[in-house]
Design a protein around this motif. Structure first.
Motif, PDB file in Angstrom:
ATOM      1  N   TYR A  62      -5.481   0.738   4.567  1.00  0.00           N
ATOM      2  CA  TYR A  62      -5.189   0.872   3.774  1.00  0.00           C
ATOM      3  C   TYR A  62      -5.280  -0.732   2.374  1.00  0.00           C
ATOM      4  CZ  TYR A  62      -3.339   5.628   3.889  1.00  0.00           C
ATOM      5  OH  TYR A  62      -3.898   6.590   4.354  1.00  0.00           O
ATOM      6  N   SER A  64      -5.726  -2.295   0.645  1.00  0.00           N
ATOM      7  CA  SER A  64      -5.147  -2.968  -0.812  1.00  0.00           C
ATOM      8  C   SER A  64      -4.219  -2.678  -0.962  1.00  0.00           C
ATOM      9  CB  SER A  64      -5.735  -2.164  -2.748  1.00  0.00           C
ATOM     10  OG  SER A  64      -5.540  -0.408  -2.013  1.00  0.00           O
ATOM     11  N   HIS A  65      -2.906  -2.480  -0.364  1.00  0.00           N
ATOM     12  CA  HIS A  65      -1.492  -2.183  -0.242  1.00  0.00           C
ATOM     13  C   HIS A  65      -0.650  -2.947   0.161  1.00  0.00           C
ATOM     14  CE1 HIS A  65      -1.541   2.992  -0.142  1.00  0.00           C
ATOM     15  NE2 HIS A  65      -2.438   2.190  -0.865  1.00  0.00           N
ATOM     16  N   SER A  66       0.112  -3.140  -0.659  1.00  0.00           N
ATOM     17  CA  SER A  66       1.236  -4.662   0.276  1.00  0.00           C
ATOM     18  C   SER A  66       2.730  -4.018   1.567  1.00  0.00           C
ATOM     19  CB  SER A  66       2.201  -4.975  -1.073  1.00  0.00           C
ATOM     20  OG  SER A  66       1.264  -5.197  -2.096  1.00  0.00           O
ATOM     21  N   SER A  84       2.604  -1.835  -6.594  1.00  0.00           N
ATOM     22  CA  SER A  84       1.678  -1.727  -6.455  1.00  0.00           C
ATOM     23  C   SER A  84       2.046  -0.634  -4.962  1.00  0.00           C
ATOM     24  CB  SER A  84       1.354  -3.325  -5.815  1.00  0.00           C
ATOM     25  OG  SER A  84       1.776  -3.069  -4.664  1.00  0.00           O
TER      26      SER A  84
END
Length: 282
Positions: A62, A64-66, A84
Motif C-alpha cells: 500500500y 499510498s498509505h501513511s 489518509s
C-alpha cells in the motif's frame, strides 16, 4: 455492504502472525537492550527489526498509505495523524516484559481512515519461553471466538464491584510518580475489588474486551499503544473515553477503556490528570 478495508485487516492478521514468530524466536536469545526516554523506557533490536519488517511489507503493498511506528518516531520521524489511510504500529508493546521474559507481549497493528480506527490489532503472548499465539482469541472479528465485556457495570452502578487494570508508566519523574500513586490510592480507597496490570497497554485493553477486567486507564502511553486494541474494546461492547471524561482522542496519550460509560465517567471523576505533550505536537 462489504467492508472496503477488509483486505487491510486480513493483511494485518498475516503480518501480526509473522511478527509473533519473530518475537517467539527472539525471546529465547540474548537481547541487546537500549534506553530511550527513561531507564524504564526500553527498546531492543527485535523491536526495530519487527517494525522495519512490518513497515516494509505494508509500504510495498500500500505505497499510498501513511504510517506511524513507535521506533520510527523514536528515531526522529513525526507522529502526524491525517485523514489518509494510516497504519499505526507498535512492534512489541511490552518491551520491558519482553526483556525480562515476563509472558505478556503484544504486536499491535492499528489502521485509521479519516482519523478513525478501522482495523483491529493482534497480540502474541509468549509463555514459558516459547510463546503461544493469541491471534483469534483476542481479536473480536476472527470468527473463532466472540469477545464480550464484563457485565459488572451493566447490572449495577457501583464501582465498588469492579476490577481495574492500569500501569505505573515509564516516567520516573517524582511529580509524575506521585500523581500515579495518588490515583491508585483514590481508586483503591473507594473501595474497589482491586487493580491489576500486565505491563502492556494493548493486553490490558484486551482484558477489558474479554470481560475479565472492568476498565483500564492510563496516561503517558502513545497512539501506537492504543490504536490496535481500542477497536477491540469497542467491538466487544465497551467504551473509550478521555481521562477528563470527554471524548477519546487517539493522539492525547491518555485513555479510559471500560465496559460502560457509567464506569468510565466514575473513574474520570477520581483521577488527577498528568500533563503530557500530545503525540501530534512537536
Amino acid at each position: 455492504m462489504a467492508d472496503p478495508w477488509q483486505e487491510c485487516m486480513d493483511y494485518a492478521v498475516t503480518l501480526a502472525r509473522q511478527a509473533g514468530e519473530v518475537v517467539r524466536e527472539a525471546i529465547k536469545n540474548e537481547m541487546n537492550v537500549m534506553i530511550k526516554s527513561s531507564p524504564a523506557d526500553l527498546v531492543t533490536a527485535t523491536d526495530q527489526k519487527i517494525e522495519k519488517m512490518l513497515l516494509s511489507s505494508i509500504k510495498e503493498k500500500y505505497p499510498s498509505h501513511s504510517f506511524i511506528g513507535e521506533e520510527s518516531v523514536a528515531a526522529g520521524e513525526k507522529s502526524i495523524l491525517t485523514d489518509s489511510p494510516t497504519w499505526i504500529i507498535d512492534p512489541i508493546d511490552g518491551t520491558t516484559n519482553f526483556v525480562h521474559r515476563f509472558p505478556f507481549v503484544a504486536v499491535s497493528i492499528g489502521f485509521t481512515v479519516n482519523k478513525k480506527v478501522s482495523v483491529k490489532g493482534d497480540l502474541e503472548r509468549p509463555e514459558s519461553g516459547r510463546g503461544q499465539s493469541m491471534v483469534g482469541k483476542w481479536r473480536v472479528c476472527s470468527g473463532t471466538q466472540k469477545l464480550a465485556i464484563s457485565k459488572t457495570q451493566q447490572n449495577t452502578i457501583y464501582i465498588t464491584k469492579s476490577l481495574l487494570v492500569t500501569e505505573f508508566g515509564s516516567s520516573r519523574a517524582p511529580e509524575t510518580v506521585k500523581i500515579v500513586l495518588s490515583n491508585l490510592e483514590k481508586l483503591l480507597c473507594i473501595p474497589i475489588h482491586g487493580i491489576r496490570g500486565v505491563g502492556t497497554a494493548a493486553v490490558n485493553m484486551c482484558l477489558v474486551a474479554a470481560g475479565v477486567a472492568d476498565a483500564y486507564y492510563e496516561m503517558g502511553i502513545h497512539c501506537w499503544d492504543m490504536a490496535g486494541a481500542g477497536i477491540i474494546v469497542t467491538e466487544a461492547g465497551g467504551v473509550l473515553m478521555d481521562v477528563t471524561g470527554g471524548p477519546f482522542d487517539l493522539m492525547s496519550r491518555r485513555i479510559i477503556a471500560a465496559n460502560s460509560k457509567t464506569l468510565a465517567e466514575r473513574i474520570a471523576k477520581e483521577i488527577q490528570v498528568i500533563p503530557l505533550q500530545r503525540d501530534d505536537e512537536e
